[in-house]
Design a protein around this motif. Structure first.
Motif, PDB file in Angstrom:
ATOM      1  N   THR A 351      23.196 -13.270  56.753  1.00  0.00           N
ATOM      2  CA  THR A 351      22.459 -14.490  56.424  1.00  0.00           C
ATOM      3  C   THR A 351      21.186 -14.566  57.257  1.00  0.00           C
ATOM      4  O   THR A 351      21.217 -14.371  58.482  1.00  0.00           O
ATOM      5  N   VAL A 352      20.067 -14.831  56.600  1.00  0.00           N
ATOM      6  CA  VAL A 352      18.783 -14.956  57.291  1.00  0.00           C
ATOM      7  C   VAL A 352      18.042 -16.181  56.765  1.00  0.00           C
ATOM      8  O   VAL A 352      18.266 -16.627  55.643  1.00  0.00           O
ATOM      9  N   ASP A 353      17.152 -16.692  57.588  1.00  0.00           N
ATOM     10  CA  ASP A 353      16.246 -17.754  57.169  1.00  0.00           C
ATOM     11  C   ASP A 353      14.996 -17.102  56.612  1.00  0.00           C
ATOM     12  O   ASP A 353      14.296 -16.362  57.321  1.00  0.00           O
ATOM     13  N   ALA A 354      14.692 -17.345  55.341  1.00  0.00           N
ATOM     14  CA  ALA A 354      13.593 -16.660  54.673  1.00  0.00           C
ATOM     15  C   ALA A 354      12.250 -16.907  55.367  1.00  0.00           C
ATOM     16  O   ALA A 354      11.426 -15.996  55.514  1.00  0.00           O
ATOM     17  N   GLY A 355      12.029 -18.140  55.793  1.00  0.00           N
ATOM     18  CA  GLY A 355      10.775 -18.453  56.473  1.00  0.00           C
ATOM     19  C   GLY A 355      10.636 -17.705  57.778  1.00  0.00           C
ATOM     20  O   GLY A 355       9.547 -17.227  58.133  1.00  0.00           O
ATOM     21  N   GLN A 356      11.729 -17.559  58.530  1.00  0.00           N
ATOM     22  CA  GLN A 356      11.693 -16.838  59.790  1.00  0.00           C
ATOM     23  C   GLN A 356      11.478 -15.335  59.563  1.00  0.00           C
ATOM     24  O   GLN A 356      10.806 -14.671  60.359  1.00  0.00           O
ATOM     25  N   VAL A 357      12.032 -14.813  58.483  1.00  0.00           N
ATOM     26  CA  VAL A 357      11.794 -13.401  58.150  1.00  0.00           C
ATOM     27  C   VAL A 357      10.312 -13.168  57.894  1.00  0.00           C
ATOM     28  O   VAL A 357       9.721 -12.189  58.371  1.00  0.00           O
ATOM     29  N   TYR A 360       8.537 -13.190  61.152  1.00  0.00           N
ATOM     30  CA  TYR A 360       8.846 -12.000  61.937  1.00  0.00           C
ATOM     31  C   TYR A 360       8.001 -10.801  61.490  1.00  0.00           C
ATOM     32  O   TYR A 360       7.577  -9.985  62.317  1.00  0.00           O
ATOM     33  N   LEU A 361       7.739 -10.715  60.196  1.00  0.00           N
ATOM     34  CA  LEU A 361       7.006  -9.573  59.649  1.00  0.00           C
ATOM     35  C   LEU A 361       5.493  -9.789  59.649  1.00  0.00           C
ATOM     36  O   LEU A 361       4.753  -8.960  59.106  1.00  0.00           O
ATOM     37  N   SER A 362       5.029 -10.849  60.267  1.00  0.00           N
ATOM     38  CA  SER A 362       3.603 -11.158  60.219  1.00  0.00           C
ATOM     39  C   SER A 362       2.694 -10.065  60.794  1.00  0.00           C
ATOM     40  O   SER A 362       1.560  -9.925  60.334  1.00  0.00           O
ATOM     41  N   PRO A 363       3.124  -9.248  61.791  1.00  0.00           N
ATOM     42  CA  PRO A 363       2.223  -8.180  62.245  1.00  0.00           C
ATOM     43  C   PRO A 363       1.834  -7.218  61.124  1.00  0.00           C
ATOM     44  O   PRO A 363       0.742  -6.647  61.135  1.00  0.00           O
ATOM     45  N   PHE A 364       2.725  -7.020  60.152  1.00  0.00           N
ATOM     46  CA  PHE A 364       2.423  -6.137  59.036  1.00  0.00           C
ATOM     47  C   PHE A 364       1.756  -6.880  57.882  1.00  0.00           C
ATOM     48  O   PHE A 364       0.980  -6.295  57.129  1.00  0.00           O
ATOM     49  N   ARG A 386       5.629 -12.727  70.685  1.00  0.00           N
ATOM     50  CA  ARG A 386       6.294 -13.774  69.902  1.00  0.00           C
ATOM     51  C   ARG A 386       7.624 -13.294  69.327  1.00  0.00           C
ATOM     52  O   ARG A 386       8.648 -13.972  69.445  1.00  0.00           O
ATOM     53  N   VAL A 387       7.628 -12.104  68.696  1.00  0.00           N
ATOM     54  CA  VAL A 387       8.850 -11.642  68.041  1.00  0.00           C
ATOM     55  C   VAL A 387       9.879 -11.137  69.044  1.00  0.00           C
ATOM     56  O   VAL A 387      11.036 -10.873  68.690  1.00  0.00           O
ATOM     57  N   ASN A 388       9.471 -10.987  70.322  1.00  0.00           N
ATOM     58  CA  ASN A 388      10.406 -10.536  71.354  1.00  0.00           C
ATOM     59  C   ASN A 388      10.719 -11.621  72.381  1.00  0.00           C
ATOM     60  O   ASN A 388      11.271 -11.335  73.446  1.00  0.00           O
ATOM     61  N   ASP A 389      10.378 -12.863  72.035  1.00  0.00           N
ATOM     62  CA  ASP A 389      10.652 -13.981  72.926  1.00  0.00           C
ATOM     63  C   ASP A 389      11.966 -14.640  72.499  1.00  0.00           C
ATOM     64  O   ASP A 389      12.053 -15.202  71.403  1.00  0.00           O
ATOM     65  N   PRO A 390      13.006 -14.574  73.339  1.00  0.00           N
ATOM     66  CA  PRO A 390      14.298 -15.174  72.958  1.00  0.00           C
ATOM     67  C   PRO A 390      14.207 -16.659  72.640  1.00  0.00           C
ATOM     68  O   PRO A 390      15.090 -17.201  71.954  1.00  0.00           O
ATOM     69  N   ARG A 391      13.151 -17.320  73.118  1.00  0.00           N
ATOM     70  CA  ARG A 391      13.006 -18.755  72.835  1.00  0.00           C
ATOM     71  C   ARG A 391      12.391 -19.012  71.467  1.00  0.00           C
ATOM     72  O   ARG A 391      12.412 -20.135  70.972  1.00  0.00           O
ATOM     73  N   THR A 396      15.908 -13.793  66.658  1.00  0.00           N
ATOM     74  CA  THR A 396      17.177 -13.267  66.152  1.00  0.00           C
ATOM     75  C   THR A 396      17.019 -12.501  64.840  1.00  0.00           C
ATOM     76  O   THR A 396      17.918 -11.740  64.459  1.00  0.00           O
ATOM     77  N   VAL A 397      15.888 -12.671  64.155  1.00  0.00           N
ATOM     78  CA  VAL A 397      15.680 -11.978  62.880  1.00  0.00           C
ATOM     79  C   VAL A 397      15.702 -10.470  63.077  1.00  0.00           C
ATOM     80  O   VAL A 397      16.294  -9.721  62.290  1.00  0.00           O
ATOM     81  N   GLY A 398      15.045 -10.011  64.137  1.00  0.00           N
ATOM     82  CA  GLY A 398      14.977  -8.578  64.379  1.00  0.00           C
ATOM     83  C   GLY A 398      16.338  -7.931  64.523  1.00  0.00           C
ATOM     84  O   GLY A 398      16.533  -6.762  64.157  1.00  0.00           O
ATOM     85  N   MET A 399      17.305  -8.675  65.054  1.00  0.00           N
ATOM     86  CA  MET A 399      18.647  -8.123  65.228  1.00  0.00           C
ATOM     87  C   MET A 399      19.426  -8.096  63.918  1.00  0.00           C
ATOM     88  O   MET A 399      20.466  -7.436  63.829  1.00  0.00           O
ATOM     89  N   LYS A 400      18.936  -8.807  62.917  1.00  0.00           N
ATOM     90  CA  LYS A 400      19.633  -8.849  61.638  1.00  0.00           C
ATOM     91  C   LYS A 400      19.067  -7.877  60.613  1.00  0.00           C
ATOM     92  O   LYS A 400      19.719  -7.582  59.609  1.00  0.00           O
ATOM     93  N   LEU A 401      17.850  -7.401  60.870  1.00  0.00           N
ATOM     94  CA  LEU A 401      17.229  -6.487  59.915  1.00  0.00           C
ATOM     95  C   LEU A 401      17.704  -5.063  60.157  1.00  0.00           C
ATOM     96  O   LEU A 401      17.988  -4.646  61.270  1.00  0.00           O
ATOM     97  N   ASN A 402      17.770  -4.299  59.087  1.00  0.00           N
ATOM     98  CA  ASN A 402      18.187  -2.894  59.125  1.00  0.00           C
ATOM     99  C   ASN A 402      17.023  -2.039  58.629  1.00  0.00           C
ATOM    100  O   ASN A 402      16.315  -2.420  57.698  1.00  0.00           O
ATOM    101  N   LEU A 403      16.795  -0.888  59.260  1.00  0.00           N
ATOM    102  CA  LEU A 403      15.726   0.010  58.838  1.00  0.00           C
ATOM    103  C   LEU A 403      16.341   1.195  58.107  1.00  0.00           C
ATOM    104  O   LEU A 403      16.936   2.077  58.737  1.00  0.00           O
ATOM    105  N   PRO A 404      16.226   1.255  56.779  1.00  0.00           N
ATOM    106  CA  PRO A 404      16.794   2.372  56.021  1.00  0.00           C
ATOM    107  C   PRO A 404      16.184   3.697  56.474  1.00  0.00           C
ATOM    108  O   PRO A 404      14.995   3.756  56.809  1.00  0.00           O
ATOM    109  N   PRO A 405      16.968   4.776  56.507  1.00  0.00           N
ATOM    110  CA  PRO A 405      16.449   6.073  56.970  1.00  0.00           C
ATOM    111  C   PRO A 405      15.189   6.532  56.248  1.00  0.00           C
ATOM    112  O   PRO A 405      14.313   7.136  56.852  1.00  0.00           O
ATOM    113  N   SER A 406      15.079   6.227  54.962  1.00  0.00           N
ATOM    114  CA  SER A 406      13.914   6.680  54.196  1.00  0.00           C
ATOM    115  C   SER A 406      12.618   6.001  54.645  1.00  0.00           C
ATOM    116  O   SER A 406      11.522   6.479  54.341  1.00  0.00           O
TER     117      SER A 406
END
Length: 448
Positions: A351-357, A360-364, A386-391, A396-406
């Motif tokens: 489960t993720v919050d779409a707005g937070q996702v 989180y991806l704003s650098p790209f 920002r994306v590495n600040d626990p506050r 927490t989004v980064g810990m929920k995302l998975n990077l497919p091998p491809s």
């Protein structure tokens, strides 16, 4: 014990000592804090000393150690200034430097790889190297037909050293943690291990370089030298006349030079997959050479080193990647999350919050929302912090995302590319370049 095993033992010992050195300095720092020295001052001192040892060791070693150092060096723009400042020199030095091997060793390798009559074809060879990389060094020479050539020779025992380094580099995770918070080195090392065999194979590199040279042969802005001859550990290519690499523009280039070469850098990265079916996956500044016009103004961009390429089955970057970026650019978080699930970035039942996702991806995504985007160290540091600040809610989004091998090599290349652009502090029409070159990103025609 022979000389080669002794060297291997010394290399392993130096890498293994890095975490121990950090632990020792941390213990000393704790003692100083108990003694009344401010915690911030102690941590800065520990970071400085650890960085000096880390990057000095990486710079003096070849193989995987230097390759990891080069990878870290292009991410320098993401480090907070109080951390990056003390060891920026160590980082940038890794982009172009390595100890040379003896001239006679080079000649012996040429005889083994090109045959005993090699000097009848390579009629002149400079005695000293003109450049060095993680697994080989480059000499200038002249081919029998009069062409100036670059002769890349792989270091003896490079394969053994590279694999040994990669096995040991997992030890760096603890050492680098206080220097690059938020970057997990383990997947990077795993990816380097997976690509090691490809980079050691000069025949495979020659195949890729020939494809890029042919694809960009008539390009007015990009130059890729052609392959002249190849052996198992020797690669001879046309010489590229260039006064400096992009590293010199990063150091003291004018804003015109920064913007010009930054734009060409982006155009090459994204047009290469469309033209060749491959992504040049080693975007550190030493591989990109500036070629000024006759009047001295910014001119063409030369590209070197095709040992690390991602071979793309769709003959281009994934169309889904373009669609995901388009959803992010249009700030449609629900479509973005749906697409991420479909591609395997978000696993089932997570489960993720779409707005937070989206945040989180704003650098790209952020550079795609305007006609021209200004990349800068300050922007990169802000995003990284920002994306590495626990506050921060997005942490927490980064810990929920998975990077497919491809996507692993594509992701690393893009992240490193952003690092180079921010080091350049350049402005580029990023959105337009993606519209022209990234499948799935262009706005669909309303009549379709």
């Amino acid at each position: 014990m022979t000389d080669v095993p002794r060297k291997a033992v010394r290399r392993t010992a130096r890498l293994a000592a890095l975490p121990l050195g950090y632990a020792g300095r941390s213990a000393i720092g704790l003692g100083k804090r108990i003694g009344g020295k401010p915690a911030e001052a102690v941590m800065t001192e520990i970071q400085q000393r650890t960085a000096e040892q880390l990057f000095r060791t990486l710079g003096e070693l070849k193989g995987g150690a230097m390759k990891m150092g080069q990878m870290l060096s292009v991410l320098e723009s993401a480090f907070p200034e109080e951390m990056a400042g003390p060891y920026r020199e160590h980082l940038t030095r890794l982009q172009d430097a390595a100890p040379p091997m003896p001239t006679q060793t080079v000649r012996d390798i040429l005889a083994d790889e090109l045959g005993p009559d090699w000097s009848e074809r390579l009629v002149w060879l400079d005695g000293g190297p003109t450049a060095a990389a993680s697994i080989g060094q480059v000499h200038r020479g002249r081919w029998v037909d009069g062409r100036e050539v670059a002769v890349k020779v792989q270091y003896p025992e490079a394969a053994d050293a590279l694999m040994s380094d990669l096995r040991q580099l997992s030890l760096l995770a603890r050492t680098a943690a206080p220097l690059v918070p938020g970057i997990d080195l383990k997947p990077l090392v795993a990816e380097l291990q997976a690509r090691a065999a490809d980079e050691l194979d000069y025949h495979l590199e020659a195949e890729a370089q020939r494809a890029f040279a042919e694809a960009f042969r008539d390009d007015p802005d990009i130059v890729v030298p052609d392959v002249v001859a190849v052996g198992r550990t020797v690669l001879v290519t046309e010489w590229l006349e260039s006064p400096a690499s992009i590293a010199s523009v990063i150091a003291d280039g004018t804003q015109e030079e920064r913007d010009h070469y930054g734009e060409l850098f982006v155009r090459f990265l994204f047009s290469g997959p469309v033209r060749t079916g491959m992504l040049h996956a080693d975007p550190h500044p030493g591989n990109y050479r500036v070629i000024p016009d006759a009047d001295g103004r910014p001119g063409r961009l030369g590209v070197l080193d095709f040992g690390a390429v991602a071979r793309l089955p769709e003959r281009g970057l994934p169309e889904a990647m373009g669609r995901l970026l388009r959803a992010g650019a249009e700030e449609d978080p629900d479509v973005l999350v749906e697409g991420l699930r479909r591609e395997g970035f978000i696993k089932d039942r997570v489960t993720v919050d779409a707005g937070q996702v989206l945040d989180y991806l704003s650098p790209f995504v952020e550079p795609t929302r305007v006609e021209r985007f200004r990349f800068s160290r300050e922007w990169m540091r802000t995003q990284f912090a920002r994306v590495n600040d626990p506050r921060d809610p997005t942490f927490t989004v980064g810990m929920k995302l998975n990077l497919p091998p491809s996507y692993l090599l594509i992701h690393r290349t893009w992240l490193a590319g952003l690092g180079v652009l921010c080091q350049l502090e350049c402005e580029a029409p990023f959105r337009q370049i993606l519209t022209e070159t990234l499948p799935g990103f262009a706005q669909p025609d309303p009549e379709d």
